[in-house]
Each structure stands twice: as structure tokens, then as C-alpha cells.
Design an enzyme around this catalytic site. Sequence first.
Site: not given
Ligand code: SAM
Length: 280
Positions: A19, A42, A100, A118, A143-144, A164
Amino acid sequence: MLSYRHSFHAGNHADVLKHTVQSLIIEALKEKDKPFLYLDTHAGAGRYQLSSAHAERTGEYLEGIARIWQQDDLPAELEPYISVINHFNRGDQLRYYPGSPLIARQLLREQDSIQLTELHSSDFPLLRSEFQKDNRARVEKSDGYQQLKAKLPPVSRRGLVLIDPPYEMKSDYQAVVAGIHDGYKRFATGTYALWYPVVLRAQIKRMIKELEATGIRKIMQIELAVRPDSDQRGMTASGMIVVNPPWKLEAQMNNVLPWLHKKLVPTGIGHATVSWIVPE
Ligand code: SAM
């Protein structure tokens, strides 16, 4: 089935590094009036309560944000990030950690836009409700990695893409490289910030080799280790790989990393480094 929940880890040393870099890139983009896109592939839940059972169970934030947010000798590079922490924590008690998306929400301007994805069925509704009244933002349960094809290039032709993933699936180490490559082919002037954990160093070395093989140039690596590399379970370090970093980022991170390392790891073990994977 997604099992990773960021609520166990919010505010840990890895979030502090991630961050800090995110907020410095956003501040650099704000130096021009022209709007930009913040794309978070993500996104997580957005806001984390540090007194929750999840955060209390691991206590990770106690060795992360709790060690730095009220320091008197805070370096200037940390001001944007800590201003957001203060916004969510009026008073002396650290209650909430903004993820984030909320850091972006606080730092972006009226003319900028926010695109968040998400997939988790519990975290997605929490994230969506955070942004219900924000007409700069679109929040999608999708999907991210797909966003790197679908949402790029942005109309404004300026932007930060934060990638992320949880790396709970080994395939994430390859998917992030393919995702950056997909995005870059559409939007070569964008800034891409990829977070990675160091659990097994060999995995990171492989990921970096694959990234080099894409031919993309101007790739910087920033890493903060709280322990030496190890074959045992657990994350010993984390890093940010930044494609097209703002020109000041290298100097800013060289200034702030020794301070962060000293505060986060008072015993002095581990390391803090800024280097180029591929220069300009
Ligand atoms: N970026 C956030 C932050 O810094 O506050 C933290 C994100 S966390 C490390 C990863 C997130 O990705 C999780 O909440 C998970 O549910 C989500 N996730 C996992 N696979 C994903 C995908 N293919 N597309 C979108 N989100 C996904």
C-alpha cells in the site's frame, strides 16, 4: 472454491509495503490533471476490522501497520498512505485497516475512475457496499485476470493496474505474468503493480524469468524481507514488481525502505531492496 480471506492478514508487513507503493504511484499519477483509471483485479473486501476474530487470530497487523502508523519520524513518502489510515481511525486506537480499494477511494480525485473485481462470495458484497455511493467506481464479481483484456486500455489512456492474487493456487505465479502480458499488449504505457509473496524463492525466480521472457521493459522490483529465505512453510518476504514505474518511485523507495525495515523488523534480520529486473 476460494478459501483465502484477506481479513486474516490485513495490515501485515506485506500490506504495508504494497500500500506504500500503491499510494506513491497514485500520487504520481495525480501530478497531471488528466484523469486516470485505477484497476484492482483482486480487490478483497475493502475494509477490515482489526478487532475481528480473523485479525485477532493471527495478530499480523501488530507486526505491520501497528508498528508505524503513529511514529513521530514518519518519512514524507508515507504521508499519503498514513493519511488514509488516519482517516479510518480517528483517535488513538487502530480499529480498521483500509484495503487497496479504499486507499484508492480516498486518494483518487473526482475525475478519476475505479474498476474493482472480487470473486469471493463473502467479500464481494462487503466491497460492493463500500462503493455504493461512489459514482467513480464499478465493482464486479468476476475474474480479475479477465479485466486485463476487457478493461484495457482505459479511455483516459492513463492508469494503475494493481494485481494482488492470493497465490493459493500455484497457477497464480504463471497467471500473473500472462495477465500483465495481456494488459501490456493493449495498454503499453500503463503502470502495472504486481504483489508477490516469497514462500519458496525458486517460485519467484521462475516467475521473474517468465516476465523477462515477455520482452517488456522498465520493470522494477521492490522487496522487504522480515526473515531470510527458508525452505520451511510460511512467507519470509514480500515484494512489488512495477512495470512502468513513475520516475520518482525508485528514489522514494530507496529513501523509505530502510526506515520501514527498521520499524517493521527491529531485530534487523531480512533485507529491503530496490532493483531493476529489466531497465528502460
Ligand atoms: N488487494 C487487496 C488489498 O490490498 O486490500 C487484497 C486482495 S487479497 C490478497 C486477494 C483477493 O483475491 C481475495 O479476496 C480473493 O477472494 C480474490 N480472488 C481470488 N481469485 C480471484 C480472481 N480470479 N479474480 C478476482 N478475485 C480473486
